[in-house]
Scaffold this motif. Structure first.
Motif, PDB file in Angstrom:
ATOM      1  N   ILE A 224       0.841  -1.196   0.000  1.00 25.60           N
ATOM      2  CA  ILE A 224       0.000   0.000   0.000  1.00 25.60           C
ATOM      3  C   ILE A 224       0.880   1.251   0.000  1.00 25.60           C
ATOM      4  O   ILE A 224       1.642   1.489   0.939  1.00 25.60           O
ATOM      5  N   PHE A 225       0.784   2.020  -1.079  1.00 26.55           N
ATOM      6  CA  PHE A 225       1.511   3.287  -1.195  1.00 26.55           C
ATOM      7  C   PHE A 225       0.477   4.337  -1.572  1.00 26.55           C
ATOM      8  O   PHE A 225       0.163   4.509  -2.745  1.00 26.55           O
ATOM      9  N   MET A 226      -0.107   5.019  -0.573  1.00 27.73           N
ATOM     10  CA  MET A 226      -1.194   5.946  -0.866  1.00 27.73           C
ATOM     11  C   MET A 226      -1.129   7.168   0.056  1.00 27.73           C
ATOM     12  O   MET A 226      -0.611   7.074   1.178  1.00 27.73           O
ATOM     13  N   GLY A 227      -1.650   8.279  -0.425  1.00 28.07           N
ATOM     14  CA  GLY A 227      -1.685   9.497   0.374  1.00 28.07           C
ATOM     15  C   GLY A 227      -0.976  10.678  -0.253  1.00 28.07           C
ATOM     16  O   GLY A 227      -1.115  11.808   0.217  1.00 28.07           O
ATOM     17  N   TYR A 228      -0.227  10.445  -1.330  1.00 23.96           N
ATOM     18  CA  TYR A 228       0.569  11.520  -1.945  1.00 23.96           C
ATOM     19  C   TYR A 228      -0.324  12.632  -2.498  1.00 23.96           C
ATOM     20  O   TYR A 228      -0.003  13.815  -2.397  1.00 23.96           O
ATOM     21  N   TYR A 229      -1.474  12.266  -3.054  1.00 26.53           N
ATOM     22  CA  TYR A 229      -2.362  13.260  -3.671  1.00 26.53           C
ATOM     23  C   TYR A 229      -3.501  13.699  -2.740  1.00 26.53           C
ATOM     24  O   TYR A 229      -4.402  14.402  -3.162  1.00 26.53           O
ATOM     25  N   GLY A 230      -3.469  13.259  -1.501  1.00 28.75           N
ATOM     26  CA  GLY A 230      -4.489  13.701  -0.548  1.00 28.75           C
ATOM     27  C   GLY A 230      -5.716  12.810  -0.531  1.00 28.75           C
ATOM     28  O   GLY A 230      -5.739  11.715  -1.101  1.00 28.75           O
ATOM     29  N   GLY A 231      -6.760  13.323   0.155  1.00 26.10           N
ATOM     30  CA  GLY A 231      -7.986  12.549   0.327  1.00 26.10           C
ATOM     31  C   GLY A 231      -8.218  12.138   1.760  1.00 26.10           C
ATOM     32  O   GLY A 231      -9.239  11.526   2.081  1.00 26.10           O
ATOM     33  N   TRP A 232      -7.305  12.487   2.665  1.00 28.52           N
ATOM     34  CA  TRP A 232      -7.390  12.062   4.059  1.00 28.52           C
ATOM     35  C   TRP A 232      -7.346  13.241   5.035  1.00 28.52           C
ATOM     36  O   TRP A 232      -7.070  13.066   6.225  1.00 28.52           O
ATOM     37  N   ASN A 233      -7.672  14.440   4.515  1.00 27.01           N
ATOM     38  CA  ASN A 233      -7.860  15.639   5.344  1.00 27.01           C
ATOM     39  C   ASN A 233      -6.619  16.006   6.157  1.00 27.01           C
ATOM     40  O   ASN A 233      -6.726  16.542   7.265  1.00 27.01           O
ATOM     41  N   HIS A 234      -5.441  15.671   5.605  1.00 27.93           N
ATOM     42  CA  HIS A 234      -4.161  16.028   6.239  1.00 27.93           C
ATOM     43  C   HIS A 234      -4.029  15.447   7.661  1.00 27.93           C
ATOM     44  O   HIS A 234      -3.360  16.024   8.514  1.00 27.93           O
ATOM     45  N   ASP A 235      -4.667  14.313   7.885  1.00 29.24           N
ATOM     46  CA  ASP A 235      -4.651  13.666   9.206  1.00 29.24           C
ATOM     47  C   ASP A 235      -4.047  12.271   9.057  1.00 29.24           C
ATOM     48  O   ASP A 235      -4.692  11.363   8.511  1.00 29.24           O
ATOM     49  N   PRO A 236      -2.811  12.060   9.529  1.00 34.23           N
ATOM     50  CA  PRO A 236      -2.171  10.745   9.376  1.00 34.23           C
ATOM     51  C   PRO A 236      -2.982   9.601   9.971  1.00 34.23           C
ATOM     52  O   PRO A 236      -2.970   8.486   9.432  1.00 34.23           O
ATOM     53  N   ALA A 237      -3.695   9.861  11.078  1.00 30.02           N
ATOM     54  CA  ALA A 237      -4.507   8.799  11.690  1.00 30.02           C
ATOM     55  C   ALA A 237      -5.635   8.378  10.748  1.00 30.02           C
ATOM     56  O   ALA A 237      -5.963   7.187  10.644  1.00 30.02           O
ATOM     57  N   GLU A 238      -6.221   9.354  10.033  1.00 26.55           N
ATOM     58  CA  GLU A 238      -7.264   9.018   9.071  1.00 26.55           C
ATOM     59  C   GLU A 238      -6.683   8.270   7.881  1.00 26.55           C
ATOM     60  O   GLU A 238      -7.301   7.334   7.358  1.00 26.55           O
ATOM     61  N   LEU A 239      -5.494   8.650   7.464  1.00 28.70           N
ATOM     62  CA  LEU A 239      -4.838   7.939   6.360  1.00 28.70           C
ATOM     63  C   LEU A 239      -4.624   6.477   6.738  1.00 28.70           C
ATOM     64  O   LEU A 239      -4.875   5.572   5.943  1.00 28.70           O
ATOM     65  N   ALA A 240      -4.168   6.236   7.970  1.00 31.00           N
ATOM     66  CA  ALA A 240      -3.963   4.865   8.437  1.00 31.00           C
ATOM     67  C   ALA A 240      -5.278   4.088   8.434  1.00 31.00           C
ATOM     68  O   ALA A 240      -5.319   2.904   8.072  1.00 31.00           O
ATOM     69  N   ASP A 241      -6.349   4.752   8.823  1.00 30.44           N
ATOM     70  CA  ASP A 241      -7.655   4.110   8.837  1.00 30.44           C
ATOM     71  C   ASP A 241      -8.117   3.756   7.425  1.00 30.44           C
ATOM     72  O   ASP A 241      -8.673   2.674   7.187  1.00 30.44           O
ATOM     73  N   GLN A 242      -7.864   4.647   6.474  1.00 30.03           N
ATOM     74  CA  GLN A 242      -8.244   4.373   5.089  1.00 30.03           C
ATOM     75  C   GLN A 242      -7.392   3.244   4.498  1.00 30.03           C
ATOM     76  O   GLN A 242      -7.893   2.413   3.719  1.00 30.03           O
ATOM     77  N   GLN A 243      -6.120   3.202   4.856  1.00 31.53           N
ATOM     78  CA  GLN A 243      -5.264   2.099   4.409  1.00 31.53           C
ATOM     79  C   GLN A 243      -5.817   0.758   4.935  1.00 31.53           C
ATOM     80  O   GLN A 243      -5.836  -0.239   4.211  1.00 31.53           O
ATOM     81  N   GLU A 244      -6.272   0.794   6.179  1.00 39.53           N
ATOM     82  CA  GLU A 244      -6.830  -0.428   6.767  1.00 39.53           C
ATOM     83  C   GLU A 244      -8.116  -0.854   6.060  1.00 39.53           C
ATOM     84  O   GLU A 244      -8.384  -2.049   5.913  1.00 39.53           O
ATOM     85  N   GLN A 245      -8.908   0.123   5.615  1.00 40.74           N
ATOM     86  CA  GLN A 245     -10.129  -0.202   4.877  1.00 40.74           C
ATOM     87  C   GLN A 245      -9.798  -1.012   3.623  1.00 40.74           C
ATOM     88  O   GLN A 245     -10.506  -1.975   3.284  1.00 40.74           O
TER      89      GLN A 245
END
Length: 322
Positions: A224-245
């Motif tokens: 999983i390599f995601m987050g470079y273009y955004g979509g997670w409201n600049h919140d690393p904890a939310e990015l981790a949650d989306q990766q888990e999804q």
């Protein structure tokens, strides 16, 4: 007159003799009675003594019987306790045997699960494709990773499920995450913005083709390599949650790798991102900032990332040479 006195005297003597005899007889009778009474008393005493001894013997026998009964009762109680202990030991032994059997079965299941888990059909890369156009066919980390695997004797195919210029919301949609879940992230972003204009990746979902949404990688090892273009409201904890999804859509949920790099707009630093993601993913995490100082879209960074992924696959024993 003289004769009368003489007669009287004779009579008196005779009466005295009779009285004397009577007294003697009475004395003799008294003696006999005394002897008889003594005999009776002695006999009665002996009888009482005999009866007393008999009663004493009976009492002793009864006491002995009681003691014997108490001894028998105590012995029965001891035997009952022993039987109970033996029953408990038997039950414990059965429980232990059941536990051992269950443990053996669990171990067998674990071993079977391990065998099934390690039998991944390939490696799939999800998230951002940082090099576009023809260059990606030669220099992207996926192309380099495939070459490294082949050169090192690993018969593993690398599948490309990246989304060029797409945000994490679109990636979740492509993975099959429910619309309700994705909408909950969008609502959260809009509430946090409080009316301010948001980047399209924070609220919009890209139109996806049937080919993009078709899953042929469910039994692969995801990178999983995601987050470079955004979509997670600049919140690393939310990015981790989306990766888990996205990870939850795979069959082998215990085998995965997450690669982290700071977003393109610089809204979150590499240090802040790594702190959250490394804590979340532990040994499964690779920080691109620790791998290379080059920007993630450069050839050097793509090469370094591919090498780091191969090394992590080997460290976690996810791959083996046939």
């Amino acid at each position: 007159m003289i004769n009368d006195k003489g007669e009287f005297g004779k009579v008196s003597k005779i009466r005295k003799k009779k009285i004397k005899k009577t007294n003697i007889l009475l004395g003799f009778i008294c003696i006999l009675l005394a002897v008889l009474l003594g005999f009776i008393l002695v006999t009665s005493y002996k009888s009482e003594q005999k009866e007393s001894r008999h009663l004493s013997e009976i009492a002793d026998d009864q006491q002995s019987g009681i003691e014997d009964y108490e001894a028998v009762k105590e012995r029965a109680k001891e035997l009952e306790e022993i039987s109970s202990e033996e029953a408990e030991d038997t039950e414990d032994t059965k429980d232990t045997e059941k536990t051992d059997t269950a443990d053996t079965e669990d171990a067998d299941k674990t071993e079977d699960t391990k065998d099934k888990t390690t039998a991944a059909s390939g490696i799939v890369c999800w998230g951002d494709d940082l090099i576009n156009g023809e260059e990606s066919n030669t220099y992207s980390y996926m192309t380099v990773l495939q070459k490294l695997l082949t050169d090192n004797g690993y018969n593993m195919t690398v599948i490309n499920k990246t989304l060029q210029g797409g945000g994490t919301l679109s990636m979740m949609k492509m993975a099959g995450v429910s619309d309700e879940t994705i909408q909950s992230y969008i609502t959260k972003h809009q509430q946090a913005a409080n009316g301010a204009q948001l980047n399209v990746t924070e609220t919009g979902i890209r139109d996806l083709t049937e080919e993009q949404t078709t899953r042929n990688d469910m039994d692969c090892i995801p990178v999983i390599f995601m987050g470079y273009y955004g979509g997670w409201n600049h919140d690393p904890a939310e990015l981790a949650d989306q990766q888990e999804q996205i990870l939850n859509t795979f069959q082998n949920k215990n085998q995965f790798i997450v690669v982290g790099t700071r977003p393109m707009d610089g809204s979150v630093t590499s240090e802040a991102l790594d702190q959250v993601l490394s804590q979340k993913w532990g040994e499964h995490y690779i920080s691109l900032a620790d791998v290379t100082a080059q920007p993630s879209s450069t050839y050097e960074a793509q090469q370094a990332m591919a090498e780091a992924i191969l090394q992590k696959l080997q460290e976690l024993n996810y791959i083996s040479k046939n």
